[in-house]
Design an enzyme around this catalytic site. Structure first.
Site, short mmCIF file in Angstrom:
data_model
loop_
_atom_site.label_atom_id
_atom_site.label_comp_id
_atom_site.label_asym_id
_atom_site.label_seq_id
_atom_site.Cartn_x
_atom_site.Cartn_y
_atom_site.Cartn_z
CE1 TYR A 9 -22.38 100.51 93.21
CE2 TYR A 9 -22.18 98.32 94.21
CZ TYR A 9 -23.06 99.49 93.98
OH TYR A 9 -24.30 99.57 94.17
CD GLU A 25 -24.56 103.47 94.13
OE1 GLU A 25 -24.94 102.39 93.48
OE2 GLU A 25 -25.01 104.44 93.61
#
Length: 389
Positions: free
Chosen positions: A109, A197
């Site tokens: 992530y 993101e």
């Protein structure tokens, strides 16, 4: 402003960030042609909506033949997707992204966002990437690595190494992550983004880093500097009432309650919603008509808050500083004559020419409940909403 995944990946590619090959399609035939252009024998069909968690809602499918791809594309196109991130709303799928299937060794992530407390851009990363990153952050926050970027010095190589080794990457992968983070930071600052993101950022079968997904939010206040970004706006993915409000320069957010609010000033609007909650009510919206509001804007605001069927009462809370209270009262009366206000209306005015404004409301032929202060207005509107319900 939000972007679709395929749009975000186009921007990634422009900045040299590695992404899987993919093409967007808006019908089953073009989906098949897109797969043929991408190449390979397996593909991923991904619904293009402004929401995370698509996979759990049936919006991401792995297919192993062109016929299966056509079937899945046909199922997705035209469907409405609601996920845990959409707040109860559903978004239409008008396009699908056909991407090559990638051999995934590990999911990571990585994100960049504005750290308002420290007034800088911050990166967050984790070796535990994937769709349940929110659960990771909640249950095991120690797995989230944070790096704050000094706005004067910019992103430094040692910060990228800190992130990479914290994720457990080897030296070659840390070098790749450094290039990716620097490109992301450049994209973030040059395009005036508010959120970026990559979930997941994967290690593929060859041990290389690849941005498998991409999410971008841009600062709407800076879009006048980025016409190419503004042209990417997809109005079908926005709340219809909020979209209409933006056309009249009204700051509107739809909420779940039944008491509509019309206020001038964001701080006063939030305070108004708090006082309504303290008195046992539930706001139906956040609506800031602005400090320099006028009769026309008040009229449009009434149209917006009465567009839905949930509203049981309305509270108008105006502080007349820049604009006079008598002009607001005139706007309310004018709007009431043009718009069918069929729910109780409570009005609290304070500031310049407040006595004249209140008198105009009391002398008018519209049904209005005049409040003396904010708490009085909240009590009266909550009582009116309960009676109406």
């Amino acid at each position: 402003m939000n972007f679709h995944e395929y749009q975000a990946k186009e921007l990634f590619s422009q900045y040299g960030i590695p992404v899987p090959a993919g093409k967007v399609a808006d019908n089953p035939d073009s989906a098949v042609k897109a797969a043929e252009a991408v190449g390979g024998s397996m593909w991923v069909v991904k619904a293009q909506v402004h929401a995370g968690g698509r996979g759990k809602a049936g919006g991401v499918k792995l297919v192993r033949s062109l016929e299966e791809l056509r079937t899945e594309a046909e199922k997705m196109l035209g469907m409405n997707i609601s996920t845990y991130q959409t707040g109860g709303q559903s978004f239409p799928v008008n396009q699908v992204l056909i991407a090559e299937a990638i051999d995934i060794d590990q999911e990571l992530y990585l994100s960049a966002l504005i750290d308002r407390t420290n007034r800088c851009v911050a990166f967050m990363g984790s070796a535990a990437g994937g769709v349940d990153i929110e659960q990771v952050a909640h249950d095991t926050p120690e797995k989230i690595i944070r790096v704050r970027v000094n706005p004067t010095a910019g992103l430094q190589a040692y910060q990228c190494r800190q992130m990479g080794f914290g994720m457990g990457l080897n030296a070659r992968q840390v070098n790749q992550l450094t290039r990716i983070m620097r490109a992301l930071y450049k994209l973030f600052t040059e395009k005036d983004l508010s959120l970026l993101e990559v979930n997941p950022l994967i290690i593929d079968g060859n041990g290389d880093l690849l941005a498998l997904d991409a999410k971008i939010n841009a600062d709407g206040n800076a879009l006048f500097r980025h016409q190419a970004l503004a042209a990417m706006r997809d109005e079908t993915q926005e709340d219809p009432t909020e979209l209409e409000a933006s056309k009249h320069d009204l700051n509107y957010v739809t909420l779940d309650g039944d008491i509509a609010c019309m206020v001038n000033g964001a701080g006063l609007a939030m305070a108004t919603m708090d006082v309504i909650k303290l008195n046992g009510g539930d706001p139906a919206n956040f609506l800031d008509v602005g400090g320099g509001t006028n009769a026309e804007r008040v009229k449009e605001a009434f149209k917006l808050i009465l567009a839905g069927d949930k509203v049981k009462a309305i509270l108008v809370n105006i502080f007349g500083g820049i604009v006079r209270c008598d002009l607001i009262a005139e706007g309310i009366i004018s709007a009431a004559h043009e718009v069918d206000i069929n729910v109780p209306l409570v009005v609290r005015l304070e500031g310049t020419n407040v006595d004249k404004g209140r008198q105009m409301l009391e002398d008018s032929d519209i049904a209005v409940i005049v409040a003396s202060d904010l708490n009085d207005g909240a009590k009266k509107v909550v009582a009116a909403a309960r009676e109406a319900a």
